[in-house]
Design a protein around this motif. Structure first.
Motif, PDB file in Angstrom:
ATOM      1  N   THR A 186       0.816  -1.160  -0.095  1.00 37.70           N
ATOM      2  CA  THR A 186      -0.061  -0.050  -0.229  1.00 37.70           C
ATOM      3  C   THR A 186       0.912   1.044  -0.040  1.00 37.70           C
ATOM      4  O   THR A 186       0.743   2.277  -0.683  1.00 37.70           O
ATOM      5  N   SER A 187       1.946   0.988   0.797  1.00 38.39           N
ATOM      6  CA  SER A 187       2.911   2.418   0.963  1.00 38.39           C
ATOM      7  C   SER A 187       3.511   2.615  -0.449  1.00 38.39           C
ATOM      8  O   SER A 187       3.899   3.676  -0.835  1.00 38.39           O
ATOM      9  N   SER A 226       9.464  11.971   0.439  1.00 41.23           N
ATOM     10  CA  SER A 226       9.888  10.805   1.139  1.00 41.23           C
ATOM     11  C   SER A 226      11.268  10.859   0.742  1.00 41.23           C
ATOM     12  O   SER A 226      11.779  11.451  -0.182  1.00 41.23           O
TER      13      SER A 226
END
Length: 186
Positions: free
Chosen positions: A13-14, A42
């Motif tokens: 999911t990430s 990120s």
């Protein structure tokens, strides 16, 4: 196993969510929305790709804006040049019309001058003939009188009378010519 599956789902999911968001932004860019950004922050490879993509999108937006400015400037210059050309063409057309009128006037004046020149030539021819006739008579009768000094008085008077009349005629013709010249001179 459940923990591993949970971690796997979380990891998937990430990675999948940011990739899905990146795909959505790409589709927006394809549709022409140059303000679309991923906004993914990120420190992993996905963050590097996201920042590079956002940087590329900003550069595209900047280049697009510059191109639009250049295009507007170019359109204004083309419109200005077109207007200048249009005005120059109109001046050229007006000049051509004026030249055509002037040319026609010159042709008319030239034709009139030729007619006047022909009339003058005809006039000079007639006048020279009219002047020659009395002059010839006077000369001929003078020669006759000089050749025959013992001519009868009556004949001599008759010739002198004709010479006098021809001299008067010659004087009238010359006066008429002078009057005509004064009339022409105004």
């Amino acid at each position: 196993l459940i923990l591993a599956a949970g971690i796997g789902v979380l990891l998937a999911t990430s990675i999948a969510n940011p990739l899905g968001h990146l795909l959505d932004v790409i589709r927006q860019l394809e549709r022409g929305n140059l303000r679309a950004r991923t906004g993914i922050i990120s420190n992993d490879e996905l963050g590097v790709v996201s920042r590079s993509f956002d940087s590329m999108a900003m550069q595209l937006e900047k280049n697009h804006g510059e191109l639009e400015d250049l295009n507007r400037t170019l359109e204004l210059r083309v419109a200005e040049k077109t207007e200048n050309l249009k005005r120059a063409y109109e001046r050229h057309e007006l000049s051509n019309r004026k030249l055509a009128v002037a040319n026609q006037e010159l042709e008319d004046a030239n034709r009139k001058l030729k007619e006047i020149d022909q009339m003058k030539s005809d006039f000079i021819s007639i006048v020279s003939h009219e002047l020659r006739t009395p002059l010839t008579s006077i000369k001929a009768f003078t020669e006759i009188i000089l050749m025959k000094p013992k001519m009868p008085l009556e004949t001599r008077d008759k010739l002198l009378h004709i010479m006098n009349n021809e001299s008067d005629r010659l004087a009238r013709l010359i006066t008429d010519i002078l009057d005509l010249t004064r009339i022409e001179a105004g």
